[in-house]
Write an enzyme that holds these catalytic residues in place. Structure first.
Site, short mmCIF file in Angstrom:
data_model
loop_
_atom_site.label_atom_id
_atom_site.label_comp_id
_atom_site.label_asym_id
_atom_site.label_seq_id
_atom_site.Cartn_x
_atom_site.Cartn_y
_atom_site.Cartn_z
N ALA A 32 -2.03 5.15 1.86
CA ALA A 32 -2.85 6.11 2.61
C ALA A 32 -1.97 6.77 3.67
O ALA A 32 -2.31 6.79 4.86
CB ALA A 32 -4.08 5.43 3.22
N HIS A 34 0.09 8.98 6.22
CA HIS A 34 -0.19 10.13 7.09
C HIS A 34 1.09 10.44 7.86
O HIS A 34 2.14 9.79 7.64
CB HIS A 34 -1.37 9.82 8.02
CG HIS A 34 -1.24 8.52 8.76
ND1 HIS A 34 -0.25 8.30 9.70
CD2 HIS A 34 -1.94 7.37 8.68
CE1 HIS A 34 -0.38 7.08 10.18
NE2 HIS A 34 -1.39 6.48 9.57
N HIS A 37 3.28 7.59 9.19
CA HIS A 37 4.17 6.92 8.24
C HIS A 37 5.39 7.81 7.94
O HIS A 37 6.51 7.32 7.82
CB HIS A 37 3.45 6.67 6.91
CG HIS A 37 2.29 5.74 7.00
ND1 HIS A 37 1.00 6.15 6.83
CD2 HIS A 37 2.23 4.40 7.24
CE1 HIS A 37 0.18 5.12 6.95
NE2 HIS A 37 0.90 4.05 7.20
N GLU A 148 5.07 1.91 16.70
CA GLU A 148 4.59 1.28 17.94
C GLU A 148 3.07 1.30 18.01
O GLU A 148 2.48 0.63 18.84
CB GLU A 148 5.15 2.04 19.15
CG GLU A 148 6.60 1.71 19.41
CD GLU A 148 7.13 2.41 20.65
OE1 GLU A 148 6.44 3.27 21.21
OE2 GLU A 148 8.27 2.08 21.04
N VAL A 176 2.56 8.48 16.47
CA VAL A 176 2.32 9.91 16.23
C VAL A 176 0.84 10.17 16.46
O VAL A 176 -0.01 9.39 16.01
CB VAL A 176 2.74 10.30 14.79
CG1 VAL A 176 2.46 11.77 14.52
CG2 VAL A 176 4.22 10.00 14.58
N ARG A 187 -7.35 4.68 9.14
CA ARG A 187 -8.80 4.48 9.33
C ARG A 187 -9.50 5.74 9.84
O ARG A 187 -10.72 5.82 9.75
CB ARG A 187 -9.03 3.38 10.37
CG ARG A 187 -8.56 2.03 9.88
CD ARG A 187 -9.30 0.92 10.61
NE ARG A 187 -9.18 -0.29 9.85
CZ ARG A 187 -8.32 -1.25 10.12
NH1 ARG A 187 -7.52 -1.15 11.14
NH2 ARG A 187 -8.26 -2.32 9.36
#
Ligand code: PAF
Length: 278
Positions: A32, A34, A37, A148, A176, A187
Site C-alpha cells: 500500500a 505512498h 515509502h 521516523e 512525509v 491507514r
C-alpha cells in the site's frame, strides 16, 4: 524490477551483487505504498548500488484481526509506483518463506517496546522484531531505510540489529506529510471525508504543544490541554500524548536532552500515530 517470491532466489541475486562488490539497501514495507515509502526508496538509492523493496503483510504484528483483514493489499499498484525509481528487486515472499512449518522463534526487544505503542498493541513489536530480523538476514542488506513516522519501531529495529550483530545499518528518514500536516500512512485511505478534515488537528496540536514547552511551559499541563483540544477537534480518543527522551523513549520532565512528542489517537475506527522532535 525483478519480482522475487523465495528466499533462495533473493539469496542468489544478492550473491551476484556481493560478487561485484555492490552495496545493497533494503526498504521493508507491508505494501500500500505512498509518498512516504517512496521517500525511503529515494534515500535507499542514495545509500547503495542496489535496492530491494520488500512487501509482506506480516500477520504476527497485527494485534487486532480486523486490522489484518482490512489492511490494503495492492501489489500490482505498488509495483507500478516503484517502476520509475530504478528498484532492483521487489521481494514479496510467500508466507512459508517467512514462517515455515514449525516456526517457533520470537524476537523481543525489551525496554524500548513495552510502553507507548507496545502498551496499546500487545505482541505488535515482537511481530515486527521477528519479521525484520528475518528480512535483514534474508536480504543481508548493508543498510535499511525506516521512516521516523513509526519512531518507536525505528529505534527498536536499530537496537535489534546492534544486539544480534546483524550488519545492516538502520537509517531513519523524516516523516512525509500531506500539505495540511497529516503524516502519510496506509491507514489514511480508510478515513471518511469528514474524518480526513479533522485528521490534521493531531499534528497541529502537537506543534502548538511543542512550541509552548520550548518556551518553558510545564509539559504535563501543556500535554493535558493538547489532548483535550485534539478530542474537541473531533478525535474519538487520544490513547497517549507523551514527551519522551529521543533515544531511549524514557519519560522526561524537562528539555535537557533531545526529546520527542509521540501520540496515538482514534478517529472513527482508524488509529493514527504521529511524533515530532522537540
Ligand atoms: O512499518 C512497516 O510497514 C512494518 O512494520 C515493517 C517494518 C515492514 C515490518 O513488517
Amino acid at each position: 524490477m525483478k519480482i522475487i517470491r523465495s528466499k533462495d532466489a533473493l539469496r542468489t541475486l544478492r550473491r551476484s551483487w556481493i560478487f561485484n562488490g555492490e552495496r545493497v539497501a533494503v526498504v521493508p514495507t507491508m505494501g500500500a505504498l505512498h509518498a512516504g515509502h517512496l521517500s525511503l526508496v529515494e534515500e535507499a538509492k542514495k545509500q547503495a548500488d542496489r535496492v530491494i523493496v520488500t512487501i509482506f503483510v506480516n500477520p504476527k504484528q497485527f494485534n487486532n484481526p480486523g486490522d489484518l483483514d482490512n489492511y490494503p493489499r495492492t501489489e500490482e499498484d505498488d509495483a507500478e509506483k516503484l517502476a520509475p525509481y530504478g528498484v532492483d528487486a521487489l521481494y514479496a515472499p510467500t508466507p512459508d518463506q517467512i514462517y515455515p512449518e514449525g516456526f517457533a522463534t520470537n524476537v523481543r526487544v525489551s525496554g524500548l517496546t513495552e510502553d507507548l505503542e507496545g502498551a496499546h498493541r500487545p505482541g505488535h513489536f515482537d511481530g515486527v522484531a521477528t519479521v525484520v530480523s528475518k528480512l535483514f538476514l534474508q536480504s543481508r542488506a548493508d543498510v535499511a531505510c525506516f521512516g521516523e513516522k513509526d519512531y518507536q519501531q525505528m529505534l527498536l529495529v536499530r537496537r535489534l540489529s546492534k544486539d544480534l550483530d546483524i550488519e545492516t545499518e538502520v537509517i531513519g528518514c523524516p516523516t512525509v506529510r500531506e500539505e495540511d500536516g497529516l503524516a502519510m500512512s496506509s491507514r489514511n485511505v480508510r478515513l471518511t471525508p469528514e474524518e480526513r478534515a479533522i485528521a490534521p488537528a493531531l499534528k497541529a496540536e502537537m506543534d502548538r504543544a511543542a512550541d509552548a514547552i520550548r518556551r518553558g511551559a510545564e509539559p504535563r499541563v501543556v500535554l493535558d490541554s493538547a489532548k483535550a483540544q485534539i478530542e474537541r477537534a473531533g478525535y474519538d480518543a487520544v490513547e497517549y500524548l507523551e514527551m519522551r527522551d529521543a533515544e531511549t523513549l524514557a519519560p522526561v520532565k524537562d528539555l535537557t536532552r533531545p526529546a520527542r512528542l509521540l501520540a496515538a489517537a482514534m478517529l472513527g475506527d482508524v488509529r493514527l500515530i504521529d511524533n515530532i522532535a522537540i
